[in-house]
Design an enzyme around this catalytic site. Structure first.
Site, mmCIF file in Angstrom:
data_model
loop_
_atom_site.group_PDB
_atom_site.id
_atom_site.type_symbol
_atom_site.label_atom_id
_atom_site.label_comp_id
_atom_site.label_asym_id
_atom_site.label_seq_id
_atom_site.Cartn_x
_atom_site.Cartn_y
_atom_site.Cartn_z
ATOM 1 C CD GLU A 173 -3.127 -0.979 2.145
ATOM 2 O OE1 GLU A 173 -3.026 -0.172 3.093
ATOM 3 O OE2 GLU A 173 -4.120 -1.710 1.986
ATOM 4 C CD GLU A 292 -3.736 -5.903 3.049
ATOM 5 O OE1 GLU A 292 -4.591 -5.231 3.659
ATOM 6 O OE2 GLU A 292 -2.521 -5.650 3.077
#
Ligand code: AHR
Length: 497
Positions: A173, A292
């Site tokens: 991320e 995720e």
């Protein structure tokens, strides 16, 4: 409700289902590692300190690729802190989750756990506060034959043979301002390219996952992906995407329609990969790694307040959450041509299908759709043509009441279909037809249903939501007919003539 027909054809194929879409994610966060999979001294711990009760529960899910050690944690993690004699490893202040990390569980423990569970290792290197060289050294530690500095560290840790870790994520991320070491796309792209080159120089056989946009709401959504993919070129084997969804407005109908936007997110990420491939005139296509995904909105406790193994984001899951989890998996199967890896986030305690409390282990609702599909995952995804009634969700647009995916296992002459009835009140009459082959018999089937979308399992009442065998399936003229209960997810496997 008017009837729905699910029409399939053995030649209308999306692609082989990659078993890695049934992956998991283990992060050093909250009680995922400590008090989750690893708790030396616990009555259920084995000689390695692994909690056999937790592992027995996880075994039922047949997970494949297991991403580790984060998540946000990875962006501040220095892998050398987690090797060598456990009592000589440093205890550090962990900044992603404001926790204390004693490093008792590190690379060797994780890889031992992977071997014990049959999981495919998937390591996320630190491209936040770490360096490309540190990432390259980790590949040497894991994968190079003994005889050089980092490989010899592995040997002295008791593993003379290379571990052969094939899957590596280039950070986590990195587009998010919350990420340790967050940088703009072009900076990340340079870091990722430098790391990727050196990592592949150490081991040409590894596969790399580039950080894509971590959410559809990000300001840099898609532009980030373009920049990163263009700079990495053929070094990127996969582009990552993340998604957490929730029912903040308590609008079940709309929540169940979120599958529309998951489909769309996948198609947009794939479009970015294809666009860059075309621009670079490359023969290599980057595939998608949805590393995720889950429902997460009820428990947002992310601050460990300087504690070891604090209770963080221990979400309790209910029936509607389980149906949405099924929706994610249905979407991955429907996009088997491009989604090659997916990891439910996470596996125990932290937004997880399994919770621990002292000596007890609780199986949450989202466990069941994962298990029901994972057990029937072998084969090729068929394009599901659905004809039936639907409704308009408040934010996610029109959806059919029935959500579906299908897997054909030719080696076993078996067709599995996975169907959700989104209606909260009505049964959905369903006909399943495989145009060019006859359905002969139901081999097995189970369904998860609940009258109340908010029904959950608790430590006090652990069996409130459980899958039950399916009844009432009729086979006639080579087709199968049944009624789907309101708010239900059903997995059916048929023998073909
Ligand atoms: O899974 C919990 C966290 O959610 C992960 O560490 C991070 O990558 C994401 O924001």
């Amino acid at each position: 409700m008017d009837p729905t027909t699910l029409t399939l054809h053995t030649q209308f194929r999306v692609g082989p289902v990659d078993e890695r879409i049934f992956g998991g994610f283990l992060e050093h966060m909250g009680r995922a590692v400590y008090e989750g999979v690893f708790e030396p001294g616990h009555p259920a711990a084995d000689a390695d300190g692994f909690r056999t009760d937790v592992l027995d529960a996880l075994r039922g899910l047949g997970m494949t690729a297991m991403r580790y050690p984060g998540g946000n944690f990875a962006s501040g993690y220095h892998w050398q802190d987690g090797i060598g004699p456990p009592d000589r490893r440093p205890t550090v202040r962990e900044l992603a989750w404001q926790s204390i990390e004693p490093n008792r569980f590190g690379t060797e423990e994780y890889l031992r756990l992977c071997r014990a569970m049959g999981w495919t290792p998937m390591l996320t290197c630190n491209l936040g506060t770490g360096t490309p060289e540190e990432a390259r050294n980790w590949v040497e530690y894991c994968n190079a034959p003994a005889g050089t500095r980092y490989a010899d560290l592995r040997k002295s840790a008791g593993s003379p043979e290379p571990h052969g870790v094939k899957l590596w994520c280039l950070g986590n991320e990195m587009d998010g301002a919350w990420q340790l070491g967050h940088v703009p796309a072009d900076h990340y792209a340079i870091r990722a390219q430098q790391s990727a080159k050196m990592m592949k120089d150490v081991d040409r056989s590894i596969e790399l996952v580039a950080c894509g946009s971590c959410g559809v709401g990000m300001k840099t959504y898609m532009e980030w992906d373009r920049v990163v993919l263009e700079h990495l070129g053929d070094l990127a084997d996969y582009l990552s995407l993340h998604r957490y969804v929730g029912n903040r407005e308590s609008d079940t109908a709309d929540f169940l329609a979120v599958t529309n936007s998951i489909d769309r997110q996948i198609e947009e990420a794939d479009a970015a990969c294809r666009f860059v491939q075309a621009r670079l005139r490359s023969r290599k296509r980057a595939f998608l790694c949805f590393d995720e995904w889950n429902v997460w909105y009820k428990n947002m406790e992310k601050d460990g307040h300087g504690q070891f193994a604090p209770h963080l984001i221990e979400e309790v899951y209910n029936v509607e959450d389980a149906l949405v989890a099924a929706g994610f998996l249905n979407s991955f199967v429907r996009h088997a041509d491009c989604v090659r890896i997916a990891n439910i986030a996470q596996i125990v305690n932290v937004i997880a299908p399994v919770l621990t409390r002292g000596p007890d282990v609780l199986i949450q609702t989202i466990y069941f759709p994962f298990r029901m599909m994972s057990q029937r995952r072998r084969g090729v995804s068929l394009t599901p043509a659905l004809d039936g009634p639907g409704y308009e969700g408040r934010t996610h647009g029109c959806v059919a009441f029935v959500d579906a995916s299908a897997i054909l296992d030719e080696s076993a002459d078996r067709l599995s279909v996975f169907v959700t009835n989104r209606s909260q009140s009505d049964r959905a009459p369903l006909t399943v037809r495989l145009e060019d082959r006859a359905i002969r018999a139901l081999a097995d089937g189970e369904r998860l249903a609940g009258d109340d979308p908010k029904l959950a399992n608790t430590f006090e009442r652990p069996h409130r939501v459980q899958p039950r065998p399916v009844d009432g399936v009729r086979i006639a003229d080579g087709a199968a007919m049944l009624e789907l209960l309101p708010l239900s997810f059903t997995a059916l496997s048929f023998n073909l003539a």
